[in-house]
Scaffold this motif. Structure first.
Motif, PDB file in Angstrom:
ATOM      1  N   ALA A  89       0.816  -1.214   0.000  1.00  0.00           N
ATOM      2  CA  ALA A  89       0.000   0.000   0.000  1.00  0.00           C
ATOM      3  C   ALA A  89       0.850   1.265   0.000  1.00  0.00           C
ATOM      4  CB  ALA A  89      -0.936   0.009   1.211  1.00  0.00           C
ATOM      5  N   VAL A  90       1.938   1.246   0.750  1.00  0.00           N
ATOM      6  CA  VAL A  90       2.775   2.447   0.848  1.00  0.00           C
ATOM      7  C   VAL A  90       3.450   2.733  -0.483  1.00  0.00           C
ATOM      8  CG1 VAL A  90       4.743   3.521   2.007  1.00  0.00           C
ATOM      9  CG2 VAL A  90       3.144   2.105   3.320  1.00  0.00           C
ATOM     10  N   ARG A  91       4.046   1.719  -1.094  1.00  0.00           N
ATOM     11  CA  ARG A  91       4.718   1.919  -2.374  1.00  0.00           C
ATOM     12  C   ARG A  91       3.723   2.261  -3.483  1.00  0.00           C
ATOM     13  NH1 ARG A  91       7.900  -2.528  -0.598  1.00  0.00           N
ATOM     14  NH2 ARG A  91       6.750  -3.952  -1.959  1.00  0.00           N
ATOM     15  N   LEU A  92       2.557   1.634  -3.442  1.00  0.00           N
ATOM     16  CA  LEU A  92       1.527   1.922  -4.433  1.00  0.00           C
ATOM     17  C   LEU A  92       1.077   3.382  -4.331  1.00  0.00           C
ATOM     18  CD1 LEU A  92      -0.556   1.067  -6.573  1.00  0.00           C
ATOM     19  CD2 LEU A  92      -2.051   0.339  -4.695  1.00  0.00           C
ATOM     20  N   ALA A  93       0.806   3.839  -3.108  1.00  0.00           N
ATOM     21  CA  ALA A  93       0.335   5.209  -2.903  1.00  0.00           C
ATOM     22  C   ALA A  93       1.389   6.233  -3.285  1.00  0.00           C
ATOM     23  CB  ALA A  93      -0.094   5.399  -1.450  1.00  0.00           C
ATOM     24  N   ALA A  97       1.151   8.873  -6.337  1.00  0.00           N
ATOM     25  CA  ALA A  97       1.223  10.300  -6.004  1.00  0.00           C
ATOM     26  C   ALA A  97       2.352  10.994  -6.755  1.00  0.00           C
ATOM     27  CB  ALA A  97       1.410  10.472  -4.495  1.00  0.00           C
ATOM     28  N   GLU A  98       3.496  10.346  -6.865  1.00  0.00           N
ATOM     29  CA  GLU A  98       4.627  10.952  -7.564  1.00  0.00           C
ATOM     30  C   GLU A  98       4.319  11.156  -9.046  1.00  0.00           C
ATOM     31  OE1 GLU A  98       8.577  12.450  -8.237  1.00  0.00           O
ATOM     32  OE2 GLU A  98       7.273  12.287  -6.471  1.00  0.00           O
ATOM     33  N   ALA A  99       3.694  10.151  -9.657  1.00  0.00           N
ATOM     34  CA  ALA A  99       3.341  10.282 -11.074  1.00  0.00           C
ATOM     35  C   ALA A  99       2.332  11.406 -11.278  1.00  0.00           C
ATOM     36  CB  ALA A  99       2.780   8.962 -11.597  1.00  0.00           C
ATOM     37  N   TYR A 100       1.349  11.497 -10.404  1.00  0.00           N
ATOM     38  CA  TYR A 100       0.330  12.548 -10.495  1.00  0.00           C
ATOM     39  C   TYR A 100       0.954  13.918 -10.252  1.00  0.00           C
ATOM     40  CZ  TYR A 100      -4.333  14.659  -9.886  1.00  0.00           C
ATOM     41  OH  TYR A 100      -5.463  15.426  -9.995  1.00  0.00           O
ATOM     42  N   GLY A 161      -5.481  11.986   0.307  1.00  0.00           N
ATOM     43  CA  GLY A 161      -4.128  11.781  -0.204  1.00  0.00           C
ATOM     44  C   GLY A 161      -3.925  12.321  -1.601  1.00  0.00           C
ATOM     45  N   LEU A 162      -4.952  12.244  -2.441  1.00  0.00           N
ATOM     46  CA  LEU A 162      -4.802  12.724  -3.817  1.00  0.00           C
ATOM     47  C   LEU A 162      -4.729  14.245  -3.910  1.00  0.00           C
ATOM     48  CD1 LEU A 162      -7.147  10.287  -5.782  1.00  0.00           C
ATOM     49  CD2 LEU A 162      -4.647  10.370  -5.821  1.00  0.00           C
ATOM     50  N   THR A 163      -5.158  14.941  -2.870  1.00  0.00           N
ATOM     51  CA  THR A 163      -5.011  16.404  -2.902  1.00  0.00           C
ATOM     52  C   THR A 163      -3.553  16.825  -2.742  1.00  0.00           C
ATOM     53  OG1 THR A 163      -5.346  16.718  -0.509  1.00  0.00           O
ATOM     54  CG2 THR A 163      -7.320  16.679  -1.911  1.00  0.00           C
ATOM     55  N   MET A 164      -2.731  15.970  -2.164  1.00  0.00           N
ATOM     56  CA  MET A 164      -1.329  16.330  -1.922  1.00  0.00           C
ATOM     57  C   MET A 164      -0.542  16.513  -3.227  1.00  0.00           C
ATOM     58  SD  MET A 164      -1.731  16.490   1.233  1.00  0.00           S
ATOM     59  CE  MET A 164      -2.711  15.804   2.564  1.00  0.00           C
ATOM     60  N   PRO A 165      -0.544  15.531  -4.133  1.00  0.00           N
ATOM     61  CA  PRO A 165       0.168  15.754  -5.399  1.00  0.00           C
ATOM     62  C   PRO A 165      -0.447  16.880  -6.221  1.00  0.00           C
ATOM     63  CG  PRO A 165      -1.035  13.668  -5.439  1.00  0.00           C
ATOM     64  CD  PRO A 165      -1.046  14.148  -4.024  1.00  0.00           C
ATOM     65  N   LEU A 189       3.975  14.389   2.657  1.00  0.00           N
ATOM     66  CA  LEU A 189       2.555  14.577   2.971  1.00  0.00           C
ATOM     67  C   LEU A 189       1.758  13.298   2.742  1.00  0.00           C
ATOM     68  CD1 LEU A 189       2.028  18.129   1.443  1.00  0.00           C
ATOM     69  CD2 LEU A 189       1.974  17.525   3.878  1.00  0.00           C
ATOM     70  N   VAL A 190       2.081  12.586   1.675  1.00  0.00           N
ATOM     71  CA  VAL A 190       1.381  11.327   1.403  1.00  0.00           C
ATOM     72  C   VAL A 190       1.704  10.298   2.482  1.00  0.00           C
ATOM     73  CG1 VAL A 190       1.221   9.368  -0.200  1.00  0.00           C
ATOM     74  CG2 VAL A 190       1.145  11.712  -1.069  1.00  0.00           C
TER      75      VAL A 190
END
Length: 206
Positions: A89-93, A97-100, A161-165, A189-190
């Motif tokens: 979950a951590v690596r997936l998130a 987030a980094e790609a976004y 979480g998606l608001t962070m990127p 932040l993520v």
């Protein structure tokens, strides 16, 4: 998308004309910061008639859905490939987030601008909704599996979480933050949201 400068009267193939209108509309919306965009403004920017704009985007929401679909087509390959093989979950998130983040930093916050504007409430296309739901479900399932969250808790964490990127990318795009610092800040932040998810799971299991 970057604006295509055209001389009035230049003829383009239909697909090229549509792409040109989308690129110009994206630039104008990022400058304006809200919906809707004046049809005359788009026509003037593209050096075409309003009638031609309506030919390609006849409905009030067609232009914005087309912009979303074009943006998500560009984003989907980066996001899905970045996280394709991740189960943790951590690596997936963090990969998602980094790609976004990098997409928003380069292309601007067009997706969030359109999706969050009240003008689009109830009018987002099925294609856009399906993509958003696919990403949300995958992240939420990973959080449920790893931390024992309820589906509702997991979806809430994904939404936050998606608001962070988005926000970190927007600051980079505007020149208020450099790319590398923005990437580090987004990652931190993520991870903070993931820590909340972890603690929420512990509370749920008690």
């Amino acid at each position: 998308m970057s604006r295509v400068r055209l001389r009035r009267g230049r003829r383009l193939a239909p697909e090229a004309r549509r792409e040109s209108l989308l690129a110009i509309a994206a630039d104008l919306l990022l400058e304006q910061g809200y919906l809707p965009l004046g049809v005359q403004d788009l026509a003037d920017g593209a050096k075409v008639s309003k009638a031609l704009v309506y030919k390609y985007f006849p409905g009030r929401h067609d232009l914005y859905n087309a912009l979303l679909e074009a943006s998500l087509d560009a984003l989907s390959e980066a996001v899905l490939s970045a996280a394709a093989r991740e189960q943790d979950a951590v690596r997936l998130a963090t990969a998602t987030a980094e790609a976004y983040f990098r997409y928003v930093a380069q292309a601007g916050p067009l997706i969030q601008l359109i999706l969050r504007d009240r003008f689009m409430a109830g009018h987002v296309s099925r294609q856009v909704t399906a993509f958003r739901d696919r990403i949300t479900r995958r992240l939420a399932r990973a959080l449920c599996a790893q931390f024992g969250l309820s589906p509702r808790q997991a979806v809430a964490c994904v939404g936050i979480g998606l608001t962070m990127p988005e926000e970190c990318g927007r600051l980079v795009y505007q020149g208020d933050l450099d790319l590398e610092r923005g990437s580090v800040l987004c990652h931190e932040l993520v991870l903070g949201v993931i820590d909340v998810a972890r603690r929420g799971g512990l509370e749920t299991r008690r």
